[in-house]
Design an enzyme around this catalytic site. Sequence first.
Site, PDB file in Angstrom:
ATOM      1  N   LYS A 152     -52.420 -18.968  48.776  1.00 10.63           N
ATOM      2  CA  LYS A 152     -51.131 -18.482  49.681  1.00 10.63           C
ATOM      3  C   LYS A 152     -49.986 -18.860  48.631  1.00 10.63           C
ATOM      4  O   LYS A 152     -49.154 -17.994  48.337  1.00 10.63           O
ATOM      5  CB  LYS A 152     -50.772 -19.608  50.794  1.00 10.63           C
ATOM      6  CG  LYS A 152     -49.614 -19.113  51.517  1.00 10.63           C
ATOM      7  CD  LYS A 152     -49.548 -19.979  52.939  1.00 10.63           C
ATOM      8  CE  LYS A 152     -48.102 -19.995  53.267  1.00 10.63           C
ATOM      9  NZ  LYS A 152     -48.059 -20.834  54.468  1.00 10.63           N
TER      10      LYS A 152
ATOM     11  N   GLU B 160     -56.984 -26.473  41.763  1.00 15.10           N
ATOM     12  CA  GLU B 160     -58.232 -25.892  41.625  1.00 15.10           C
ATOM     13  C   GLU B 160     -58.545 -24.407  41.523  1.00 15.10           C
ATOM     14  O   GLU B 160     -59.155 -23.985  40.651  1.00 15.10           O
ATOM     15  CB  GLU B 160     -58.922 -26.399  43.171  1.00 15.10           C
ATOM     16  CG  GLU B 160     -59.185 -27.844  43.353  1.00 15.10           C
ATOM     17  CD  GLU B 160     -57.879 -28.393  44.014  1.00 15.10           C
ATOM     18  OE1 GLU B 160     -56.764 -27.921  43.985  1.00 15.10           O
ATOM     19  OE2 GLU B 160     -58.052 -29.562  44.698  1.00 15.10           O
TER      20      GLU B 160
ATOM     21  N   GLY C 221     -52.146 -21.953  55.739  1.00 18.35           N
ATOM     22  CA  GLY C 221     -53.292 -21.797  55.084  1.00 18.35           C
ATOM     23  C   GLY C 221     -54.708 -21.809  56.199  1.00 18.35           C
ATOM     24  O   GLY C 221     -55.302 -20.922  56.101  1.00 18.35           O
ATOM     25  N   ARG C 222     -54.527 -22.905  56.848  1.00 20.03           N
ATOM     26  CA  ARG C 222     -55.799 -23.235  57.612  1.00 20.03           C
ATOM     27  C   ARG C 222     -55.940 -22.348  59.009  1.00 20.03           C
ATOM     28  O   ARG C 222     -56.995 -22.283  59.876  1.00 20.03           O
ATOM     29  CB  ARG C 222     -56.086 -24.585  58.173  1.00 20.03           C
ATOM     30  CG  ARG C 222     -54.672 -25.311  58.802  1.00 20.03           C
ATOM     31  CD  ARG C 222     -54.589 -26.637  58.811  1.00 20.03           C
ATOM     32  NE  ARG C 222     -53.444 -27.442  59.574  1.00 20.03           N
ATOM     33  CZ  ARG C 222     -52.533 -27.588  58.748  1.00 20.03           C
ATOM     34  NH1 ARG C 222     -52.478 -27.435  57.267  1.00 20.03           N
ATOM     35  NH2 ARG C 222     -51.128 -28.202  59.195  1.00 20.03           N
TER      36      ARG C 222
ATOM     37  N   GLU D 209     -56.203 -31.782  59.208  1.00 19.23           N
ATOM     38  CA  GLU D 209     -54.971 -31.486  58.555  1.00 19.23           C
ATOM     39  C   GLU D 209     -53.900 -31.175  59.445  1.00 19.23           C
ATOM     40  O   GLU D 209     -52.557 -31.407  59.095  1.00 19.23           O
ATOM     41  CB  GLU D 209     -55.277 -30.390  57.430  1.00 19.23           C
ATOM     42  CG  GLU D 209     -54.166 -30.456  56.303  1.00 19.23           C
ATOM     43  CD  GLU D 209     -54.581 -29.327  55.141  1.00 19.23           C
ATOM     44  OE1 GLU D 209     -54.344 -28.088  55.496  1.00 19.23           O
ATOM     45  OE2 GLU D 209     -55.225 -29.835  54.210  1.00 19.23           O
TER      46      GLU D 209
ATOM     47  N   HIS E 121     -82.512 -35.013  63.871  1.00 17.61           N
ATOM     48  CA  HIS E 121     -83.355 -35.976  63.041  1.00 17.61           C
ATOM     49  C   HIS E 121     -82.628 -36.798  62.100  1.00 17.61           C
ATOM     50  O   HIS E 121     -83.098 -37.125  60.982  1.00 17.61           O
ATOM     51  CB  HIS E 121     -84.434 -35.001  62.469  1.00 17.61           C
ATOM     52  CG  HIS E 121     -85.252 -34.327  63.280  1.00 17.61           C
ATOM     53  ND1 HIS E 121     -86.313 -34.919  63.942  1.00 17.61           N
ATOM     54  CD2 HIS E 121     -84.817 -33.227  64.113  1.00 17.61           C
ATOM     55  CE1 HIS E 121     -86.796 -33.848  64.811  1.00 17.61           C
ATOM     56  NE2 HIS E 121     -85.948 -33.146  64.990  1.00 17.61           N
TER      57      HIS E 121
ATOM     58  N   LYS F  70     -52.338 -35.114  45.105  1.00 20.52           N
ATOM     59  CA  LYS F  70     -52.059 -33.879  43.844  1.00 20.52           C
ATOM     60  C   LYS F  70     -51.342 -34.530  42.718  1.00 20.52           C
ATOM     61  O   LYS F  70     -51.201 -34.254  41.698  1.00 20.52           O
ATOM     62  CB  LYS F  70     -51.219 -32.786  44.657  1.00 20.52           C
ATOM     63  CG  LYS F  70     -52.364 -31.857  45.613  1.00 20.52           C
ATOM     64  CD  LYS F  70     -51.590 -30.792  46.148  1.00 20.52           C
ATOM     65  CE  LYS F  70     -52.236 -29.897  47.299  1.00 20.52           C
ATOM     66  NZ  LYS F  70     -51.478 -29.086  47.916  1.00 20.52           N
TER      67      LYS F  70
HETATM   68  O1  F6P Z   1     -54.829 -28.972  51.021  1.00 20.81           O
HETATM   69  C1  F6P Z   1     -53.503 -28.509  50.940  1.00 20.81           C
HETATM   70  C2  F6P Z   1     -53.409 -26.904  51.188  1.00 20.81           C
HETATM   71  O2  F6P Z   1     -52.150 -26.736  51.106  1.00 20.81           O
HETATM   72  C3  F6P Z   1     -53.920 -26.618  52.519  1.00 20.81           C
HETATM   73  O3  F6P Z   1     -53.230 -26.452  53.559  1.00 20.81           O
HETATM   74  C4  F6P Z   1     -54.332 -25.028  51.900  1.00 20.81           C
HETATM   75  O4  F6P Z   1     -55.063 -24.491  53.070  1.00 20.81           O
HETATM   76  C5  F6P Z   1     -55.015 -25.246  50.664  1.00 20.81           C
HETATM   77  O5  F6P Z   1     -54.098 -26.104  50.100  1.00 20.81           O
HETATM   78  C6  F6P Z   1     -54.926 -24.032  49.565  1.00 20.81           C
HETATM   79  O6  F6P Z   1     -53.512 -23.985  49.596  1.00 20.81           O
HETATM   80  P1  F6P Z   1     -53.481 -22.417  48.743  1.00 20.81           P
HETATM   81  O7  F6P Z   1     -53.845 -21.324  49.654  1.00 20.81           O
HETATM   82  O8  F6P Z   1     -51.616 -22.263  48.532  1.00 20.81           O
HETATM   83  O9  F6P Z   1     -53.811 -22.306  47.444  1.00 20.81           O
END
Ligand code: F6P
Length: 539
Positions: free
Chosen positions: A199, A205, A257-258, A343, A374, A503
């Site tokens: 987003k 990452e 995002g979620r 979250e 199990h 972060k």
């Molecule tokens: O973990 C924090 C967060 O902002 C989430 O809410 C989101 O889904 C994820 O990082 C990824 O964010 P982006 O889509 O901006 O890379």
Amino acid sequence: MAPLWRALEQYRDRVAARPIAALFDADPARAEAFSVSAAGLMLDYSKTGVCAQGMAHLLALADGAGVEARRDAMFRGAAINETEGRAVLHTALRDPDGPPLVVDGVDVRPGIAGTLARMEAMAADVRAGRVRGAGGAITDVVNIGIGGSDLGPAMAVQALAPYHDGPRCHFVSNVDGAHVHDVLAGLDPARTLVIVASKTFTTLETMTNAATARDWMARAVADPGAQFVALSSAGDRAAAFGIPPDRVFGFEDWVGGRYSVWGPIGLSLMLAIGPERFRDFLAGAAAMDAHFRSAPLASSMPVLLALVGVWHAQVCGHATRAVIPYDQRLARLPAYLQQLEMESNGKRVGMDGRDLDRPSGPIVWGEPGTNGQHAFMQLIHQGTRVVPVEFLLAARGHEADLAHHHRLLVANCLAQAEALMRGRTLEAARAGLSAAALGGAELERQARHRVFPGNRPSTVLLYSRLTPRMLGAVLALYEHRVFVEGVILGINPFDQWGVELGKELAVSLTPLLEGTAEGGAHDASTLRLVAMVRADGVA
Ligand code: F6P
């Protein structure tokens, strides 16, 4: 709200000694009365400790918190995400042809429908081999994203495996180089499409993995940008990365995002199952939305699921909840729900800026059954803590020739729920042992280990088969449940400030690990660990 919570707590104390099983003895119609159906799903919450009186207290709580008004505000696009000043309209993504919906003076429907149509054209072109890699038709798609830009599509692609008729989809999320390495290792760069799903297009990452994937592609392909797609609200950053505008699928800041699998972030799912089935997925969610918008609180599935959760977590104090799908293809559902629920509602400060005076949303965890039987079910049956369980179960599997497997799966799910509630008394344990010719002191000693306290609550969410439509309805149910829980707790479920500090510290630690900076405002333990890592191990 305080008197409503107090009334609920007094009710809890009054019924504390009452076993769940006794509720069935008292009310022969309990199984039907404590069940609700909507959008093809049936939720049975009868194997919990609440009776009609308890439900009345819980419904008063939902009513007192203003769930209906807040729900209506969400659907009409009010800025209910108050800490970020945003509307919350992921629901609009699954209703692209709905009536005009104006946010900040602009009708958002045409934009939603237009983006969906672009995604469909792209998916159709890739699936038909019209959009190609340097080496031919696309055989593999790699979605690079994390959190909400990974968990939804990764979970849904796995869940809907029987419907795959497009390219193979892979997911890279972790910044651990092992992840991108292992995924790319098996793929042909000349026939791979890379989706960078972010987003913000700034997530460490994702940007690190995307750059690595681009280098990998560039080693084999003259124009790597031609095999990249971006799913992002930040079109400018995607362009700076080298992805042309016609390959950028955007969404607005009113999609968290979620909550984003319903729009561009779902592109990998659409590529795997095709645009029509993706529309079915949206339709299932829209059916749950319609139910949530119109059903009275007392017969609203998301409200009832949320209230049962509040009863367990905030009233009875059970810190965790297990989600156990008896559906192997929902193996990633617990991980998806961990982000969705924790979250969203893992917060200690309410919308009013004050500390909550009761626990936040619970810890959510789980694994598919029967595997959990199990592993961790021992603790749920006989441990000292109560862990409410949510079972998910399909009446039918997709493997018609393996119906006997499915019968065993169903039998095990229902047996777990029954065993949790019923338990086994000391007398029954003794009888079992004496039938096995044990007696005396040894019988007494052994018998105690075979006692199950019972009275352990669970719910069952039953659906006919895990189709795209059913999956859509299940996910929308959970989204609305989180929303209702948030309203009752006074939490804003749509921000996530709690992810920021880690972060920031990671950014300040990176130069220390590179050796380009020393010290800084870190504690002695952290600095010692940095030094040991730099020295390549444990002294
Ligand atoms: O973990 C924090 C967060 O902002 C989430 O809410 C989101 O889904 C994820 O990082 C990824 O964010 P982006 O889509 O901006 O890379």
